[in-house]
Each structure stands twice: as structure tokens, then as C-alpha cells.
Design an enzyme around this catalytic site. Structure first.
Site, short mmCIF file in Angstrom:
data_model
loop_
_atom_site.label_atom_id
_atom_site.label_comp_id
_atom_site.label_asym_id
_atom_site.label_seq_id
_atom_site.Cartn_x
_atom_site.Cartn_y
_atom_site.Cartn_z
NE ARG A 147 -3.87 0.62 1.89
CZ ARG A 147 -5.10 0.67 2.42
NH1 ARG A 147 -5.33 1.37 3.51
NH2 ARG A 147 -6.09 0.02 1.85
CG HIS A 190 -8.34 0.25 -2.94
ND1 HIS A 190 -7.55 -0.84 -2.61
CD2 HIS A 190 -9.01 0.59 -1.80
CE1 HIS A 190 -7.74 -1.13 -1.33
NE2 HIS A 190 -8.61 -0.29 -0.82
CD GLN A 245 -12.79 -2.05 -0.91
OE1 GLN A 245 -12.01 -1.98 0.02
NE2 GLN A 245 -13.98 -2.61 -0.77
CG ASP A 269 -13.54 6.17 -1.07
OD1 ASP A 269 -13.61 5.92 0.15
OD2 ASP A 269 -12.45 6.21 -1.69
CB CYS A 293 -13.91 0.90 -0.15
SG CYS A 293 -13.19 2.55 0.12
NE ARG A 317 -9.97 -5.30 0.20
CZ ARG A 317 -9.23 -4.30 0.70
NH1 ARG A 317 -9.81 -3.28 1.28
NH2 ARG A 317 -7.91 -4.31 0.57
N1 NVA Z 1 -9.93 6.66 -1.31
C1 NVA Z 1 -9.59 6.23 0.04
C2 NVA Z 1 -9.74 4.76 0.16
C3 NVA Z 1 -9.46 4.22 1.54
C4 NVA Z 1 -9.58 2.73 1.62
C5 NVA Z 1 -8.18 6.67 0.37
O1 NVA Z 1 -7.30 6.55 -0.49
O2 NVA Z 1 -7.95 7.14 1.49
N1 CP Z 2 -11.17 -0.28 2.30
C1 CP Z 2 -9.91 -0.29 2.77
O1 CP Z 2 -8.95 -0.49 2.03
O2 CP Z 2 -9.81 -0.11 4.11
P1 CP Z 2 -8.48 0.07 4.97
O3 CP Z 2 -7.92 1.42 4.63
O4 CP Z 2 -8.92 -0.04 6.40
O5 CP Z 2 -7.51 -1.02 4.58
#
Ligand code: NVA
Ligand code: CP
Length: 314
Positions: free
Chosen positions: A101, A128, A131, A224, A264, A292
Site C-alpha cells: 500500500r 485500489h 477493493q 468513498d 469501501c 476483501r
Molecule cells: N480513497 C480512500 C480509500 C481508503 C480505503 C483513500 O485513499 O484514502
Molecule cells: N477499504 C480499505 O482499504 O480499508 P483500509 O484502509 O482499512 O484497509
């Protein structure tokens, strides 16, 4: 060539179906598949915070007979003293796969180019894809099929979730509508890739700015956070810009009467979604979050099997 999963269109439509079929089978027999028995280790690296991704990968790797190695970049050399490709050269001698990540998609590409083990994008600024495997699995479970299903995503069109919906939805033959305010449109190159893909799968891509128009008659409504990780300094301006894009009951009423709602998570109730929607009867967020685990287990089995076949000369 080692297969990686850095963006949603790194797999073909047929491969996407194969992975989702596998996820459904593995969900029905949670401990029946142990290809990581040994145990083999999978490195799961985080440059950003996480709850779901961390837990679902850790539990999924253990379910597969393997050992998760959770690494925070805050106390590793990656990102400071060491490049993604040097890190990958070290890890590949010891682990079966690398899950990361991070911020820039370019870092993932560099890591994947430098290694013989599969690299999986566990969220970047641009995509992502893990997801989306979970979201597609959830939509399949609730709607029966993906082909021809219409989904509307509301909010930040340049976000990882919006851009992954474009590519993954197109791959699945879905009709994807995106409603986003001026200045928050998706990357034109991603829209072009998704549109070309939709042309082959029978899906469609529509980018709008009117949330009401986007959700009219759809089967699935998705949103989101308006403030993705890394955008915290823009919070006040974003909350003002996105104010008209909240998914509330009035907006849900424009969708099909049996429409489902996905998010998500983590969610900001009262901003991108009203509590009455996310906590209401059309919301399937807990199934989505559980999926997931199943979707990523299937992905790991699929990728690791291919990597082992390649190493065996198959
Ligand atoms: N768009 C959000 C997704 C979190 C799972 C982010 O990047 O923070
Ligand atoms: N949806 C998702 O990726 O959640 P986290 O940021 O908690 O991993």
C-alpha cells in the site's frame, strides 16, 4: 513473465471472472485451500494506514497455510534509504509475494519491474484493485451477474476508488457512471483505457457532474471518502466542493428500487453518505468488507500458482 496486480486491467475479463469464481468457491470452503503451506511468507507493506487491508491480507495468508509479514515503511529502509527495486530484490529471495500500500503508482511499477515474485497493489493514489475484486464479488452475490449491471460512483473522480471502478467495471462488462465536480475528473488516460475496454466487453463508461442524473435507475450506488489519504491538507476545500454529492435517501430513491449501496470504508457519515443510507437496508457494506478476505485469497492463489508454474518452466 511474472504476473502482477497493480491496476484492475492487469487481468483480462476472462481472468477477472476466473478469480471471482475461485473467490466464491473458496468462500464456501474457507480452509480447504493451502497453497502457501510450508509456511511460505507473504510480505505486506504499508506506507499508509489500514484496518481492512491489513487484517484481510494477514488472515487470508494464514488461511492459505502461509505466514503474513506485516511491514510498516516507517520502520523499514523502503522509502528512505532504499529503492523499491532493491527492496524487491531482497524480498524475492525469501517471500512468495509482495503486497504494498503506497502513494505513487510509479513505485509499484518499479517494484514489479525489479522482481520475480508477484506484486499486488493494496491501494495507491491511483487505484485500489483489491477493493474492486471485493466489490465485484459483492455485486455478483447480490445482483447475480456483473455483465450489463449499472453502477454509479459519486465523489472524487480522480481517486483510487473512482479510477478502479472505471477499469474493473469496464473489464466486467458493466455500465459505469461517475459523477464528480469540476476539477475532480478522472485521469483522461484512465477514462480512455476504460472506454476502450468497455468497447470490447459490452460495458460503457460515462463521466458526468450531476449526481441525480448519474444514479437514476442504477443497480448499484457507490461512494468513498471525499478526503483520501494524502489529501488531508485539502480537507476544508474538499468538504465544500463535494457538498452536493452526498448519497442520502433522496438520491437513493432515484436508483432502482432494489439498488444496493457500497462503500469501501472507512466512511464519514454525514459527508459522502448519510447515516440513514450506509446503516439502512440497501447497504451491503459488511458483506463488501468481508469479501476483501475471499477475493484477495483467490487473487493470491491465482498469482502464486502462475509464479510457481513459471519457475517450474511451465
Ligand atoms: N480513497 C480512500 C480509500 C481508503 C480505503 C483513500 O485513499 O484514502
Ligand atoms: N477499504 C480499505 O482499504 O480499508 P483500509 O484502509 O482499512 O484497509
Amino acid at each position: 513473465m511474472t504476473r502482477h496486480f497493480l491496476r484492475d486491467d492487469d487481468i483480462t475479463p476472462a481472468e477477472q471472472t476466473e478469480i471471482l469464481d475461485l473467490a466464491i468457491a473458496m468462500k464456501a470452503d474457507r480452509y480447504g485451500s493451502r497453497p502457501l503451506a510450508g509456511p511460505q511468507t507473504v510480505a505486506v507493506i504499508f506506507d499508509k494506514s489500514s484496518t481492512r487491508t491489513r487484517v484481510s491480507f494477514a488472515v487470508g495468508i494464514a488461511d492459505l497455510g502461509g505466514q503474513p509479514l506485516i511491514i510498516s515503511t516507517a520502520n523499514s529502509q523502503l522509502g528512505g534509504k532504499e529503492t523499491p527495486s532493491d527492496t524487491a530484490r531482497v524480498l524475492e529471495r525469501m517471500v512468495a509475494a509482495i503486497v504494498w500500500r503506497t502513494y505513487a503508482q510509479a513505485g509499484l511499477e518499479e517494484m514489479a519491474a525489479g522482481t520475480t515474485v508477484p506484486v499486488v497493489n493494496a491501494l495507491s493514489d491511483d487505484f485500489h484493485p483489491c477493493q474492486l475484486l471485493a466489490d465485484l464479488l459483492t455485486i455478483r452475490e447480490h445482483k447475480g451477474s456483473l455483465q450489463g449491471t449499472t453502477v454509479a460512483f459519486l465523489g472524487d473522480g480522480r481517486s483510487n476508488m473512482a479510477q478502479s471502478y472505471l477499469l474493473a467495471g469496464a473489464n466486467a462488462g458493466m455500465n459505469v457512471r461517475l459523477a464528480c465536480p469540476a476539477g475532480f475528473s478522472p485521469d483522461p488516460a484512465v477514462v480512455a483505457d476504460a472506454t476502450a475496454l468497455a468497447g470490447k466487453t459490452g460495458g460503457s463508461i460515462t463521466v458526468l457532474d450531476d449526481p441525480g442524473e448519474a444514479v437514476t435507475g442504477v443497480d448499484v450506488v457507490v461512494t468513498d471518502t471525499w478526503v483520501s489519504m494524502g489529501k488531508e491538507e485539502e480537507k476544508a476545500q474538499r468538504l465544500a466542493t463535494f457538498a452536493g454529492y452526498q448519497v442520502d435517501q433522496a438520491l437513493m430513491a432515484k436508483a432502482a428500487s432494489d439498488a444496493i449501496f457500497l462503500h469501501c470504508l472507512p466512511a464519514d457519515r454525514g459527508y459522502e453518505v448519510a447515516a440513514e443510507v450506509i446503516d439502512g437496508p440497501q447497504s451491503v457494506i459488511w458483506d463488501e468488507s468481508e469479501n476483501r478476505l475471499h477475493a484477495q485469497k483467490a487473487l493470491m492463489v491465482w498469482l502464486v500458482e502462475r509464479a510457481e508454474r513459471r519457475q517450474a518452466g511451465g
